[in-house]
Design an enzyme around this catalytic site. Structure first.
Site, PDB file in Angstrom:
ATOM      1  N   CYS A 141     -11.392  -0.972 -46.551  1.00  0.00           N
ATOM      2  CA  CYS A 141     -10.647  -1.378 -45.527  1.00  0.00           C
ATOM      3  C   CYS A 141     -10.958  -1.241 -43.572  1.00  0.00           C
ATOM      4  O   CYS A 141     -10.925  -2.310 -43.488  1.00  0.00           O
ATOM      5  CB  CYS A 141      -9.343  -0.311 -45.181  1.00  0.00           C
ATOM      6  SG  CYS A 141      -9.570   1.145 -45.307  1.00  0.00           S
ATOM      7  N   GLU A 178      -8.455 -11.216 -44.191  1.00  0.00           N
ATOM      8  CA  GLU A 178      -8.679 -10.403 -45.307  1.00  0.00           C
ATOM      9  C   GLU A 178      -9.193 -10.979 -46.572  1.00  0.00           C
ATOM     10  O   GLU A 178      -8.797 -11.529 -47.770  1.00  0.00           O
ATOM     11  CB  GLU A 178      -7.855  -9.573 -45.604  1.00  0.00           C
ATOM     12  CG  GLU A 178      -8.633  -7.942 -45.786  1.00  0.00           C
ATOM     13  CD  GLU A 178      -7.786  -7.135 -46.573  1.00  0.00           C
ATOM     14  OE1 GLU A 178      -6.855  -6.849 -46.416  1.00  0.00           O
ATOM     15  OE2 GLU A 178      -8.633  -5.649 -45.791  1.00  0.00           O
ATOM     16  N   LYS A 192       1.363   7.347 -57.370  1.00  0.00           N
ATOM     17  CA  LYS A 192       1.366   6.431 -58.187  1.00  0.00           C
ATOM     18  C   LYS A 192       0.286   5.424 -57.952  1.00  0.00           C
ATOM     19  O   LYS A 192       0.087   4.568 -56.865  1.00  0.00           O
ATOM     20  CB  LYS A 192       2.841   5.160 -58.224  1.00  0.00           C
ATOM     21  CG  LYS A 192       1.984   3.871 -59.290  1.00  0.00           C
ATOM     22  CD  LYS A 192       3.095   2.641 -58.776  1.00  0.00           C
ATOM     23  CE  LYS A 192       1.446   1.368 -58.189  1.00  0.00           C
ATOM     24  NZ  LYS A 192       0.382   1.986 -59.245  1.00  0.00           N
ATOM     25  N   GLU A 237      -0.761   1.824 -44.522  1.00  0.00           N
ATOM     26  CA  GLU A 237      -1.998   1.780 -44.089  1.00  0.00           C
ATOM     27  C   GLU A 237      -2.130   0.554 -44.370  1.00  0.00           C
ATOM     28  O   GLU A 237      -2.921   0.059 -45.788  1.00  0.00           O
ATOM     29  CB  GLU A 237      -2.913   2.592 -44.472  1.00  0.00           C
ATOM     30  CG  GLU A 237      -2.928   3.468 -43.438  1.00  0.00           C
ATOM     31  CD  GLU A 237      -3.090   3.926 -42.794  1.00  0.00           C
ATOM     32  OE1 GLU A 237      -3.797   2.732 -41.546  1.00  0.00           O
ATOM     33  OE2 GLU A 237      -2.211   4.415 -41.049  1.00  0.00           O
TER      34      GLU A 237
HETATM   35  P1  NAD Z   1      -2.443  -4.128 -53.605  1.00  0.00           P
HETATM   36  O1  NAD Z   1      -1.654  -4.223 -52.526  1.00  0.00           O
HETATM   37  O2  NAD Z   1      -2.373  -4.620 -54.839  1.00  0.00           O
HETATM   38  O3  NAD Z   1      -1.694  -2.596 -54.499  1.00  0.00           O
HETATM   39  C1  NAD Z   1      -1.828  -0.968 -53.294  1.00  0.00           C
HETATM   40  C2  NAD Z   1      -1.142  -0.687 -54.773  1.00  0.00           C
HETATM   41  O4  NAD Z   1       0.102  -0.666 -54.378  1.00  0.00           O
HETATM   42  C3  NAD Z   1      -1.390  -0.562 -55.863  1.00  0.00           C
HETATM   43  O5  NAD Z   1      -1.526   1.099 -56.817  1.00  0.00           O
HETATM   44  C4  NAD Z   1      -0.312  -0.819 -56.674  1.00  0.00           C
HETATM   45  O6  NAD Z   1      -0.462  -0.988 -57.747  1.00  0.00           O
HETATM   46  C5  NAD Z   1       0.984  -0.991 -56.023  1.00  0.00           C
HETATM   47  N1  NAD Z   1       1.709  -1.899 -55.817  1.00  0.00           N
HETATM   48  C6  NAD Z   1       1.464  -3.820 -55.876  1.00  0.00           C
HETATM   49  N2  NAD Z   1       2.735  -3.838 -55.384  1.00  0.00           N
HETATM   50  C7  NAD Z   1       4.157  -3.330 -55.590  1.00  0.00           C
HETATM   51  C8  NAD Z   1       5.065  -3.474 -55.138  1.00  0.00           C
HETATM   52  N3  NAD Z   1       5.681  -5.131 -55.027  1.00  0.00           N
HETATM   53  N4  NAD Z   1       6.180  -2.230 -54.993  1.00  0.00           N
HETATM   54  C9  NAD Z   1       5.522  -1.236 -55.103  1.00  0.00           C
HETATM   55  N5  NAD Z   1       3.646  -0.885 -55.269  1.00  0.00           N
HETATM   56  C10 NAD Z   1       3.236  -1.593 -56.135  1.00  0.00           C
HETATM   57  O7  NAD Z   1      -3.966  -3.268 -52.737  1.00  0.00           O
HETATM   58  P2  NAD Z   1      -4.818  -3.308 -52.824  1.00  0.00           P
HETATM   59  O8  NAD Z   1      -5.741  -4.158 -54.090  1.00  0.00           O
HETATM   60  O9  NAD Z   1      -5.427  -1.978 -54.463  1.00  0.00           O
HETATM   61  O10 NAD Z   1      -6.221  -2.356 -52.220  1.00  0.00           O
HETATM   62  C11 NAD Z   1      -6.750  -3.498 -51.080  1.00  0.00           C
HETATM   63  C12 NAD Z   1      -5.809  -3.736 -50.109  1.00  0.00           C
HETATM   64  O11 NAD Z   1      -5.873  -1.879 -49.340  1.00  0.00           O
HETATM   65  C13 NAD Z   1      -6.330  -4.296 -49.070  1.00  0.00           C
HETATM   66  O12 NAD Z   1      -5.934  -5.220 -48.152  1.00  0.00           O
HETATM   67  C14 NAD Z   1      -7.246  -2.901 -48.243  1.00  0.00           C
HETATM   68  O13 NAD Z   1      -7.062  -3.651 -46.840  1.00  0.00           O
HETATM   69  C15 NAD Z   1      -6.014  -1.940 -47.595  1.00  0.00           C
HETATM   70  N6  NAD Z   1      -6.363  -0.864 -47.995  1.00  0.00           N
HETATM   71  C16 NAD Z   1      -6.251  -0.805 -46.333  1.00  0.00           C
HETATM   72  C17 NAD Z   1      -6.510   0.864 -45.820  1.00  0.00           C
HETATM   73  C18 NAD Z   1      -6.025   1.292 -44.759  1.00  0.00           C
HETATM   74  O14 NAD Z   1      -6.774   2.573 -44.520  1.00  0.00           O
HETATM   75  N7  NAD Z   1      -5.885   0.436 -43.477  1.00  0.00           N
HETATM   76  C19 NAD Z   1      -7.665   1.671 -46.551  1.00  0.00           C
HETATM   77  C20 NAD Z   1      -7.938   1.026 -47.910  1.00  0.00           C
HETATM   78  C21 NAD Z   1      -7.639   0.047 -48.726  1.00  0.00           C
END
Ligand code: NAD
Length: 511
Positions: free
Chosen positions: A298, A398, A189, A264
């Site tokens: 990230c 963040e 997804k 992550e």
């Molecule tokens: P997000 O948490 O909003 O969404 C990530 C994914 O989770 C999306 O596919 C979203 O649709 C899904 N999602 C949302 N709610 C959910 C739920 N209740 N159950 C299951 N899935 C759900 O994050 P984002 O805005 O897409 O990404 C940005 C974040 O990602 C930042 O916090 C960044 O630091 C983090 N990030 C971390 C790394 C790492 O390796 N540590 C790498 C890239 C991004």
């Protein structure tokens, strides 16, 4: 899967292509009958496509397909699985420019970085293709005579892969490649902001020869599709990259079924600049890691912890370099900084600028860029605050945008305290010419990644990637460590003595 393979009724128009889920080797519409649009963040008038608004019922079908495909896939010899990964990597290399342009259009990062994103996907495909011929376990002496002991990795089952939008090709591949080479099947997804990038990847996976059902794609909202994957009793391992808030919710739900879960999550990455540092190098490294990908990596640098004695000199360099950055569509090769991903992100950064005004001093930026061609996108001026204190909110939370806080401190010990005094622990950097200070930092930083005399970004796929503290839950992506998420260990003992040897009792009294 082709652009027009699924054109849901009343949804796709002549010039807006429609795309399906990909389940059991087929393009299918969602049972919801609903679709959503993905738009270009640099020009929101540009609609990239219409995608299926997935439901729990769609996920159930995808999971079933993955389960049905599992016996054949896990019994395919791992080197043969690796060959398919290799073909997928080669196809991505062949289509690199097309993939990168599509990524820039849908996600906004500038072309050079989009090419880098695709390259990371290629690199992990090749690295994990090789694991098909390694995937080493141990053979080790037994404590008893005439007995053989070894350990092997085995697949876990169906892997649920939930990814963010900021590395829309690299991160899905960082997860799917180790999952697949280890013999798991996948339900994927992607983030709702980047479904087209996901479709393009899966198209090439099909062409590479992954059998039907091995890889299934379900697009849609996190609270519908994501939750259904997390809650499915038939998904045995989950890999999630995204925000800490979402990750914690997933961890609670996954724990109820004791699922294997790799998280992550967020970061608040710092670059330390000591008084003896090469300030030109430090400024170059910091500006690149703070404002590339519009601060939406990230590992992006969002804090500069600088020895007070050189703070003004460093700031002058940061400011002049940042002023020169050109904003615009990432498809224009002369542009340095693309848009933020969506309107919500721009509002969030704006909110932190307001908070920052009462914490530090705004040096540069601090507002959206809405003039001329920029008026149709989510552009935000690279922003620098000075005289920020380590515990201020803009130094702790963040922001995930182009906002850099400069934090003056007195010497190395205070710098390390500031670096570590956050909830996150992904990446940190130190600029110094003192080899002793560099080695201390390598030991003292509470982060999963440390850079010496380089900015906070730039991970390579053959090393473990991930963070300490609230950045994750101890798992790692990439490198050999990635296999730990997607495999169960099995320890095997073969007794060829022809008699019953009672381990742990016999060997004490033996002889
Ligand atoms: P997000 O948490 O909003 O969404 C990530 C994914 O989770 C999306 O596919 C979203 O649709 C899904 N999602 C949302 N709610 C959910 C739920 N209740 N159950 C299951 N899935 C759900 O994050 P984002 O805005 O897409 O990404 C940005 C974040 O990602 C930042 O916090 C960044 O630091 C983090 N990030 C971390 C790394 C790492 O390796 N540590 C790498 C890239 C991004």
């Amino acid at each position: 899967m082709t652009d027009t393979a699924v054109a849901p009724s009343g949804a796709a128009s002549a010039d807006v292509p429609g795309f399906g889920h990909f389940i059991a080797g087929e393009c299918v519409e969602s049972v919801s009958g609903e679709t959503f649009e993905s738009r270009n963040p640099a020009d929101t008038r540009d609609v990239v496509g219409r995608f299926q608004q997935g439901t729990a019922a769609d996920v159930a079908m995808a999971v079933r397909a993955a389960e049905l495909a599992a016996p054949r896939w896990r019994s395919t010899p791992a080197p043969k699985r690796g060959e398919i990964l290799y073909r997928f990597g080669a196809l991505m290399a062949e289509h690199k420019e097309r993939l990168a342009r599509a990524m820039t259009r849908e996600m906004g990062k500038v072309l050079a970085e989009a090419r880098g994103d695709v390259q990371e996907a290629i690199d992990i495909a090749f690295l994990m293709a090789g694991e098909g011929r390694r995937m080493f376990g141990d053979t080790t002496p037994s404590e008893l005579p005439d007995k053989w002991a070894m350990s092997v990795r085995q697949p876990i089952g169906v892997a649920g892969i939930i990814t963010p939008w900021n590395f829309p090709m690299a991160i899905p591949c960082w997860k799917m490649m180790p999952a697949l080479v280890a013999g798991n099947t996948v339900v994927f997804k992607p983030a709702s902001d980047t479904p087209h990038c996901a479709v393009l990847l899966v198209e090439l996976m099909v062409e590479a020869g992954f059998p039907p059902g091995t890889v299934n794609l379900v697009t849609g909202r996190g609270e519908d599709v994501g939750d259904a994957i997390v809650d499915s009793p038939d998904v045995s391992v989950l890999s999630f990259t995204g925000s800490s808030a979402t990750g914690k919710g997933i961890a609670e739900r996954a724990a109820r079924r004791l699922k294997r879960l790799s998280l992550e999550l967020g970061g608040k990455n710092a670059a330390v600049v000591l008084a003896d540092a090469d300030l030109e190098l430090a400024a170059d490294g910091i500006v690149w890691s703070a404002f590339a990908t519009t601060g939406q990596r990230c590992t992006a640098c969002s804090r500069v912890v600088v020895d007070r004695r050189v703070a003004d000199e460093l700031l002058a360099r940061l400011e002049s370099r940042t002023r020169r950055l050109r904003l615009g569509s990432g498809l224009d090769e002369t542009v340095d900084v693309g848009p933020l991903i969506n309107a919500r992100a721009a509002e969030r950064v704006e909110g932190y600028v307001d908070i920052g005004r009462s914490e530090g001093e705004l040096v540069l930026g601090g507002h959206r860029a809405g003039e001329g061609d920029l008026s149709n996108g989510h552009f935000f001026r690279p922003t620098i605050f000075r005289d920020v204190a380590p515990l201020d909110r803009i130094a702790q939370e963040e922001i995930f945008g182009p906002l850099l806080s400069v934090i003056p401190v007195d010497g190395y010990e205070a710098a390390v305290t500031a670096v570590n005094q956050v909830r996150y622990g992904l990446s940190a950097a130190i600029f110094t010419r003192d080899v002793n200070a560099a080695f201390r930092a390598m030991r003292d930083f509470e982060t999963g990644i440390v850079y010496v005399n380089a900015g906070t970004t730039g991970a390579e796929t053959h090393l473990p990637f991930g963070g300490w503290k609230e950045t994750g839950n101890g798992h790692r992506e990439a490198g050999r460590a990635a296999l730990d998420t997607y495999t169960e260990w099995k320890s095997i003992y073969v007794d060829f003595s022809g008699r019953v040897q009672r381990a742990q009792i016999d060997n004490q009294s033996a002889g």
